[in-house]
Design a protein around this motif. Structure first.
Motif: not given
Length: 233
Positions: A93-97, A103-104, A99, A101, A90-91
């Motif tokens: 995926a957020c960082l890939d976008g 905001d995850a 964003g 952590v 989940k972390v």
């Protein structure tokens, strides 16, 4: 409160005033010998891990995301336990976008699973543009709020002063921001809300209008409450 600068130049390190205009307004309404704004410690990037909040340039924000992403990928490559892996996915995926952590949308239980990894972007972060840097002390009001802090006021006599506490702090905990003796010997807190103070035109006037409340140690302090502590010495 400690704020770390990442990729931000031109701001001196050290103590900075949080120049909230609500203290200025209270100072006009209540006579005191001096006015003291709340202070924060501004530190360099090397202290980011122990800071309460991050102020980053747009480039600095991106660099921190890349560092956290690299760590998440490294940890995932080591086949962590299933529960941790689910959170790291989940972390990542957020960082890939691009964003953070923070905001995850991690639950408290999920945060606990990756707490030891100390992701920098899990901390509150505010991006500083050039205009923010040039008026940094004013910009700090927004940073403090984003980091989950509020202020309460003590007024009259020798000093009108703002004190920083974490949002959600109780009256007894707020007393400790001034001195541990107040927290240990707490009896009660006399509270006037900031809006009532201004509407009445001062502390004495608010008391005459029955706007002062007596609260116990479990009362949750609201932003810019005017507080007078009663405690055993």
């Amino acid at each position: 409160m400690k704020i770390a600068l990442v990729g931000v130049a031109g701001v001196p390190l050290g103590k900075h005033k949080v120049k909230d205009p609500r203290l200025d307004q209270a100072d006009k309404l209540v006579k005191a010998d001096k006015k003291t704004h709340a202070l924060v410690d501004v530190v360099g990037e090397e202290e980011a891990q122990t800071a309460d909040a991050i102020v980053a340039s747009p480039e600095g924000r991106f660099d921190l995301i890349l560092k956290d992403l690299e760590f998440a990928e490294t940890r995932l490559a080591r086949n962590p336990p299933a529960a941790e892996k689910a959170v790291l996915d989940k972390v990542k995926a957020c960082l890939d976008g691009e964003g953070l952590v923070a905001d995850a949308g991690l639950t408290p239980e999920e945060l606990q699973l990756v707490e030891s990894h100390a992701f920098i972007t899990a901390k509150p972060m505010v991006v500083a543009e050039a205009a923010d840097v040039s008026a940094f002390d004013d910009f700090l009001i927004r940073v403090v709020s984003a980091a989950g802090y509020i202020s309460f006021l003590t007024v009259g006599g020798t000093e009108n002063r703002a004190w920083l506490i974490r949002k959600g702090a109780t009256a007894q905990e707020a007393g400790g921001a001034i001195h541990t003796d107040i927290q240990r010997g707490f009896i009660r807190a006399e509270i006037i809300s900031y809006d009532d103070l201004v509407a009445a035109g001062g502390e004495t006037q608010a008391k005459h209008a029955n706007k002062m409340r007596v609260e116990t140690k479990t009362y949750v302090i609201q932003d810019h409450d005017l507080v007078n502590f009663r405690f055993k010495k």
